[in-house]
Design a protein around this motif. Structure first.
Motif, mmCIF file in Angstrom:
data_model
loop_
_atom_site.group_PDB
_atom_site.id
_atom_site.type_symbol
_atom_site.label_atom_id
_atom_site.label_comp_id
_atom_site.label_asym_id
_atom_site.label_seq_id
_atom_site.Cartn_x
_atom_site.Cartn_y
_atom_site.Cartn_z
ATOM 1 N N GLY A 110 0.641 3.247 1.705
ATOM 2 C CA GLY A 110 1.703 4.377 1.646
ATOM 3 C C GLY A 110 3.022 3.939 1.723
ATOM 4 N N ILE A 111 3.347 3.319 3.019
ATOM 5 C CA ILE A 111 4.426 2.936 3.297
ATOM 6 C C ILE A 111 4.971 2.039 2.367
ATOM 7 N N ILE A 162 4.089 1.676 -0.893
ATOM 8 C CA ILE A 162 4.643 2.310 -1.967
ATOM 9 C C ILE A 162 5.934 2.912 -1.666
ATOM 10 N N ARG A 163 6.293 3.755 -0.923
ATOM 11 C CA ARG A 163 7.652 4.348 -0.461
ATOM 12 C C ARG A 163 8.505 3.247 -0.489
ATOM 13 N N SER A 164 8.416 2.097 0.147
ATOM 14 C CA SER A 164 9.591 1.004 0.220
ATOM 15 C C SER A 164 9.768 0.556 -1.045
ATOM 16 N N THR A 175 9.541 1.845 -3.874
ATOM 17 C CA THR A 175 9.931 2.574 -4.826
ATOM 18 C C THR A 175 11.558 3.194 -4.495
ATOM 19 N N LEU A 176 12.014 2.535 -3.726
ATOM 20 C CA LEU A 176 13.415 2.761 -3.126
ATOM 21 C C LEU A 176 14.332 1.953 -4.286
ATOM 22 N N ALA A 225 12.657 -2.285 1.630
ATOM 23 C CA ALA A 225 13.599 -1.196 2.318
ATOM 24 C C ALA A 225 14.525 -2.210 3.075
ATOM 25 N N LEU A 264 16.577 7.111 5.799
ATOM 26 C CA LEU A 264 15.317 7.289 4.596
ATOM 27 C C LEU A 264 15.229 8.527 4.696
ATOM 28 N N ILE A 302 7.929 8.662 8.195
ATOM 29 C CA ILE A 302 7.127 7.487 7.848
ATOM 30 C C ILE A 302 7.331 6.577 9.099
#
Ligand code: TRP
Length: 457
Positions: A194-195, A197-199, A201-202, A281, A307, A313
């Motif tokens: 999950g983290i 994916i977040r990172s 897509t930044l 990130a 963020l 997160i």
């Protein structure tokens, strides 16, 4: 050698893992730890990114895996803890000393590991209070250094972390270690994905991805190779009796070749996911990737502060860090406890309490050596750095060397084949064993000696 395949101590009372999945998550749990989430990302940052990762991958599969399998062979064949395992397979020799060194290595590792695990507890607590999203982030460096060099807060955190570790191990292999790992490893995986994916897509994450997957060979030096091999050892928990001890709890019908390969793969996947969670990130926020050991405790909180949804997160990240650290620390502690139980004929409960007390004192010294005891130096290093250095750069290498020589030369092809195929029941092509034998007899000892010489000179 005949009775080497039977339990050597307390026949019938030896704990064991309940299922192959249980063995896999316990081994992967040991391998995946601060080494993946804290050490790997900052080493990647310091050693130039993708080129380091590639060299690391080659070391993991060419050297790490055969060594891991050798330890597995020793453990499962003897069904005994670190020292007794060598003695069972080579009665009358002095190989048992390697087992004692392994236990010493684990004692040093867990002493500082528990301190860093304690920092993880504190940072989880801070993130639960949304501490990182409140200020402007300028004091994060101060926050970390004043916390880690203070007296009581890190000691309390170390105590909490170590108590949690002992609390799991005291319940035994199947009911403690296996149960905990079975639940926590999938949770850890989901959080990290999950983290990542977040990172990824930044906006601006692309530079981080290039850094991770596009090698820049100009940055590679002899040190890159040393750091990569050292990291492969640390991350796979090699040379310290862990795989021997866990292997001794594995049933005779398990396929150790595939378990070993899956463990190495899982460890590598987690390291890469951690890289994908952190590097994009770091680049997206225009920070230099070569921050060193402070990357996770200073740089990341800084990023969480900026963020969107960073506060949440942060909670997940430090929860993951803590879970990863716990599934590793239980394995390090188990090596020592199994040794104490078998060598001194103690039951698990008193052995755990005794080991807890000894490590607690050593861990306190490690923690204090970053602050008030900073003047206590041996070879110019404070206690924390000394324990880290002696375990990772000396004892694990010696342990690894002894293991490959023992399995490659002393046990030899027939016993290796016997153990990998479960006495002929599993089909394994001959060339697999041949390659492994060459790696164990020649390549691995040469590589280990090379790093040792480079590091110690
Ligand atoms: N492999 C763990 C990590 O990556 C650390 C670890 C667990 C370890 N058990 C070990 C290191 C035994 C050396 C020996 O964090």
């Amino acid at each position: 050698m005949k009775d080497a395949s039977k339990p050597q101590h307390h026949p019938g009372t030896r704990d064991s893992f309940g299922s192959s999945f249980g063995v896999l998550v316990a081994l992967a749990g040991s391998a995946v730890g601060l080494g993946n989430l804290w050490r790997f990302p900052y080493l990647v940052g310091q050693n130039g990114g993708a080129a380091f990762i590639l060299i690391y991958l080659i070391f993991v599969f060419l050297l790490g895996l055969p060594i891991l399998l050798s330890e597995f062979i020793i453990g499962r064949r003897s069904q005994a803890s670190a020292r007794a395992a060598f003695k069972a397979l080579a009665p009358g020799g002095h190989w048992g000393i390697a087992g004692v060194l392994a236990v010493l290595c684990c004692t040093l590792i867990i002493s500082f590991y528990s301190v860093v695990g304690g920092w993880g507890c504190e940072y989880l607590f801070k993130s639960l209070c949304f501490d990182f999203t409140r200020g402007d982030g300028s004091d994060l460096e101060n926050l970390f250094s004043s916390f880690s060099t203070s007296v009581w807060p890190p000691l309390i955190c170390h105590t909490v972390f170590l108590a949690a570790t002992a609390g799991i191990v005291i319940s035994g292999v199947k009911n403690g270690i296996e149960k905990f790992s079975k639940v926590m490893m999938p949770v850890l995986f989901i959080i990290m994905v999950g983290i990542a994916i977040r990172s990824l897509t930044l906006e601006g994450a692309g530079a981080g991805i290039t850094y991770l997957f596009h090698p820049d060979w100009s940055k590679v030096t002899a040190n890159t190779f040393l750091a990569a091999l050292g990291q492969a050892f640390f991350s796979l928990s090699l040379g310290s009796g862990m795989v021997i001890t866990y292997g001794s709890y594995v049933k005779k019908d398990a396929n150790i070749l595939s378990l070993g390969a899956q463990t190495a793969a899982a460890d590598t996947i987690f390291a890469l996911i951690a890289g994908c969670a952190i590097m994009p990130a770091v680049f997206a926020f225009g920070i230099s990737p070569s921050e060193g050991p402070g990357l996770v405790f200073i740089t990341l909180p800084h990023i969480f502060g900026q963020l969107p949804l960073g506060g949440v997160i942060a909670i997940f990240f430090f929860l993951a860090l803590l879970l990863a650290a716990l599934t590793s620390s239980i394995s390090v502690m188990e090596v020592i406890i199994a040794f104490v139980m078998e060598e001194f004929q103690m039951k698990r409960r008193p052995a755990t309490i005794l080991v807890f007390l000894v490590i607690w004192v050593l861990g306190c010294l490690c923690s204090l050596s970053l602050g008030v005891l900073g003047d206590w130096k041996v070879f110019g290093k404070n206690i924390f750095d000394l324990f880290d250095y002696v375990s990772a750069n000396v004892l694990m290498l010696i342990g690894g060397l002894v293991v490959v020589v023992f399995v490659g030369w002393k046990l030899g092809r027939k016993e290796m084949h016997d153990e990998l195929t479960n006495s002929g029941k599993l089909r394994i092509p001959n060339w697999v064993i041949d390659i492994m034998l060459v790696l164990l007899r020649f390549v691995a000892p040469a590589a280990i000696l090379a790093i040792a010489v480079f590091q110690w000179i």
